[in-house]
Design a protein around this motif. Structure first.
Motif, PDB file in Angstrom:
ATOM      1  N   LYS A  32       0.794  -1.225   0.000  1.00  0.00           N
ATOM      2  CA  LYS A  32       0.000   0.000   0.000  1.00  0.00           C
ATOM      3  C   LYS A  32       0.828   1.278   0.000  1.00  0.00           C
ATOM      4  N   TYR A  33       2.056   1.187   0.491  1.00  0.00           N
ATOM      5  CA  TYR A  33       2.870   2.385   0.653  1.00  0.00           C
ATOM      6  C   TYR A  33       4.293   2.161   0.155  1.00  0.00           C
ATOM      7  N   VAL A  34       4.950   3.279  -0.178  1.00  0.00           N
ATOM      8  CA  VAL A  34       6.374   3.256  -0.508  1.00  0.00           C
ATOM      9  C   VAL A  34       7.055   4.189   0.485  1.00  0.00           C
ATOM     10  N   GLY A  35       7.876   3.607   1.358  1.00  0.00           N
ATOM     11  CA  GLY A  35       8.641   4.397   2.314  1.00  0.00           C
ATOM     12  C   GLY A  35       9.843   5.008   1.624  1.00  0.00           C
ATOM     13  N   LEU A  36      10.160   6.241   1.959  1.00  0.00           N
ATOM     14  CA  LEU A  36      11.269   6.949   1.319  1.00  0.00           C
ATOM     15  C   LEU A  36      12.273   7.434   2.362  1.00  0.00           C
ATOM     16  N   ALA A  37      13.551   7.323   2.005  1.00  0.00           N
ATOM     17  CA  ALA A  37      14.640   7.857   2.817  1.00  0.00           C
ATOM     18  C   ALA A  37      15.605   8.552   1.875  1.00  0.00           C
ATOM     19  N   VAL A  38      16.302   9.555   2.368  1.00  0.00           N
ATOM     20  CA  VAL A  38      17.233  10.315   1.530  1.00  0.00           C
ATOM     21  C   VAL A  38      18.603  10.352   2.204  1.00  0.00           C
ATOM     22  N   ASN A  43      26.470  11.471   0.872  1.00  0.00           N
ATOM     23  CA  ASN A  43      26.073  10.061   0.705  1.00  0.00           C
ATOM     24  C   ASN A  43      26.712   9.158   1.750  1.00  0.00           C
ATOM     25  N   LYS A  44      26.597   9.602   3.007  1.00  0.00           N
ATOM     26  CA  LYS A  44      27.115   8.821   4.135  1.00  0.00           C
ATOM     27  C   LYS A  44      26.003   8.366   5.075  1.00  0.00           C
ATOM     28  N   ILE A  45      24.970   9.215   5.243  1.00  0.00           N
ATOM     29  CA  ILE A  45      23.935   8.961   6.243  1.00  0.00           C
ATOM     30  C   ILE A  45      22.546   9.048   5.611  1.00  0.00           C
ATOM     31  N   ASP A 118      19.442  -5.376  -1.017  1.00  0.00           N
ATOM     32  CA  ASP A 118      18.770  -6.370  -0.178  1.00  0.00           C
ATOM     33  C   ASP A 118      18.015  -5.702   0.973  1.00  0.00           C
ATOM     34  N   GLU A 119      16.713  -5.973   1.027  1.00  0.00           N
ATOM     35  CA  GLU A 119      15.887  -5.403   2.091  1.00  0.00           C
ATOM     36  C   GLU A 119      15.673  -6.395   3.230  1.00  0.00           C
ATOM     37  N   CYS A 120      16.445  -7.439   3.228  1.00  0.00           N
ATOM     38  CA  CYS A 120      16.306  -8.527   4.186  1.00  0.00           C
ATOM     39  C   CYS A 120      16.086  -8.038   5.624  1.00  0.00           C
ATOM     40  N   PHE A 121      14.921  -8.296   6.143  1.00  0.00           N
ATOM     41  CA  PHE A 121      14.540  -8.026   7.535  1.00  0.00           C
ATOM     42  C   PHE A 121      14.465  -6.550   7.927  1.00  0.00           C
ATOM     43  N   THR A 122      14.553  -5.620   6.982  1.00  0.00           N
ATOM     44  CA  THR A 122      14.500  -4.210   7.379  1.00  0.00           C
ATOM     45  C   THR A 122      13.163  -3.866   8.031  1.00  0.00           C
ATOM     46  N   SER A 123      12.070  -4.292   7.423  1.00  0.00           N
ATOM     47  CA  SER A 123      10.754  -3.981   7.986  1.00  0.00           C
ATOM     48  C   SER A 123      10.563  -4.671   9.336  1.00  0.00           C
ATOM     49  N   LYS A 124      11.005  -5.911   9.442  1.00  0.00           N
ATOM     50  CA  LYS A 124      10.864  -6.654  10.697  1.00  0.00           C
ATOM     51  C   LYS A 124      11.693  -6.002  11.809  1.00  0.00           C
ATOM     52  N   ALA A 149      12.957   2.085   4.754  1.00  0.00           N
ATOM     53  CA  ALA A 149      13.692   2.711   3.651  1.00  0.00           C
ATOM     54  C   ALA A 149      15.051   3.214   4.135  1.00  0.00           C
ATOM     55  N   VAL A 150      15.102   3.745   5.350  1.00  0.00           N
ATOM     56  CA  VAL A 150      16.378   4.177   5.936  1.00  0.00           C
ATOM     57  C   VAL A 150      17.319   2.981   6.053  1.00  0.00           C
ATOM     58  N   GLY A 151      16.796   1.852   6.533  1.00  0.00           N
ATOM     59  CA  GLY A 151      17.620   0.643   6.674  1.00  0.00           C
ATOM     60  C   GLY A 151      18.185   0.176   5.346  1.00  0.00           C
ATOM     61  N   ILE A 152      17.371   0.218   4.311  1.00  0.00           N
ATOM     62  CA  ILE A 152      17.813  -0.183   2.970  1.00  0.00           C
ATOM     63  C   ILE A 152      18.912   0.760   2.476  1.00  0.00           C
ATOM     64  N   LEU A 153      18.634   2.054   2.534  1.00  0.00           N
ATOM     65  CA  LEU A 153      19.590   3.042   2.027  1.00  0.00           C
ATOM     66  C   LEU A 153      20.875   3.058   2.855  1.00  0.00           C
ATOM     67  N   GLN A 154      20.748   2.991   4.180  1.00  0.00           N
ATOM     68  CA  GLN A 154      21.951   3.015   5.018  1.00  0.00           C
ATOM     69  C   GLN A 154      22.798   1.770   4.790  1.00  0.00           C
ATOM     70  N   GLY A 155      22.164   0.625   4.592  1.00  0.00           N
ATOM     71  CA  GLY A 155      22.909  -0.596   4.279  1.00  0.00           C
ATOM     72  C   GLY A 155      23.714  -0.437   3.003  1.00  0.00           C
ATOM     73  N   TYR A 156      23.086   0.154   1.998  1.00  0.00           N
ATOM     74  CA  TYR A 156      23.778   0.413   0.726  1.00  0.00           C
ATOM     75  C   TYR A 156      24.932   1.398   0.931  1.00  0.00           C
ATOM     76  N   LEU A 157      24.669   2.511   1.606  1.00  0.00           N
ATOM     77  CA  LEU A 157      25.697   3.538   1.810  1.00  0.00           C
ATOM     78  C   LEU A 157      26.898   2.981   2.584  1.00  0.00           C
ATOM     79  N   ASP A 158      26.623   2.207   3.627  1.00  0.00           N
ATOM     80  CA  ASP A 158      27.717   1.614   4.402  1.00  0.00           C
ATOM     81  C   ASP A 158      28.572   0.707   3.525  1.00  0.00           C
ATOM     82  N   TYR A 159      27.908  -0.097   2.713  1.00  0.00           N
ATOM     83  CA  TYR A 159      28.624  -1.029   1.834  1.00  0.00           C
ATOM     84  C   TYR A 159      29.503  -0.294   0.820  1.00  0.00           C
TER      85      TYR A 159
END
Length: 170
Positions: A32-38, A43-45, A118-124, A149-159
């Motif tokens: 139903k929704y698309v969560g957004l993070a910036v 491009n660190k946080i 990978d969004e593995c377990f971010t919502s959980k 969305a923060v978890g997804i983006l932060q995981g990418y940025l850290d990597y």
């Protein structure tokens, strides 16, 4: 929209001048929704941004919203959460692919690069953090979508930042 590999997207951002480098937008695509993070300008946080209502009938409106965000936030690409740990034909994976395909078909985001992360377990994980707060269900859902969305983006940025640091050390 054009798919690129995760490191390629970041390398492309680094090739542009510091002024035009561009931030990244993380997307957690739900039913139903698309969560957004910036991301921050370096491009660190990752920070929570908002939640968009997702309907098949409003994909044009969503694409217009994304155009506005690209302009307002100087976005250089999208990081789209994808359930890599499951089968590709799983409903969650199909939902994400259909959403991206629908956005591409609008033609409003031409030239924008995106990658899957990978969004593995971010919502959980976010659900476990928010549940003890005993918030109203609507408010809790909005927070969960944004922070997934923060978890997804932060995981990418850290990597990618870790990879860049390792590459520069060699």
């Amino acid at each position: 929209m054009k798919y690129v590999r995760p490191l390629s997207l970041f390398h492309d951002l680094l090739k542009t001048s510091a002024i035009n480098q561009g931030r990244l937008l993380g997307l957690d695509v739900g039913d139903k929704y698309v969560g957004l993070a910036v991301s921050d300008p370096l491009n660190k946080i990752a920070s929570p941004l908002s939640v968009l209502l997702r309907k098949k009938s409003n994909i044009e409106l969503m694409a217009t919203d994304f155009q506005s965000l690209i302009s307002e936030l100087s976005l250089g690409g999208f990081i789209v959460g994808y359930p890599f740990d499951r089968q590709r034909s799983a409903p969650d994976a199909v939902r994400v692919k259909l959403f991206v395909d629908d956005l591409c078909r609008t033609g409003k985001l031409e030239g924008l690069k995106f990658t899957y992360w990978d969004e593995c377990f971010t919502s959980k994980n976010v659900e476990l953090l928010v549940k003890p707060l005993d918030l109203h269900p609507v408010h809790a859902k909005s927070i969960m979508d944004k922070f997934a969305a923060v978890g997804i983006l932060q995981g990418y940025l850290d990597y990618v930042n870790k990879k860049m640091k390792l590459e520069s050390a060699e």
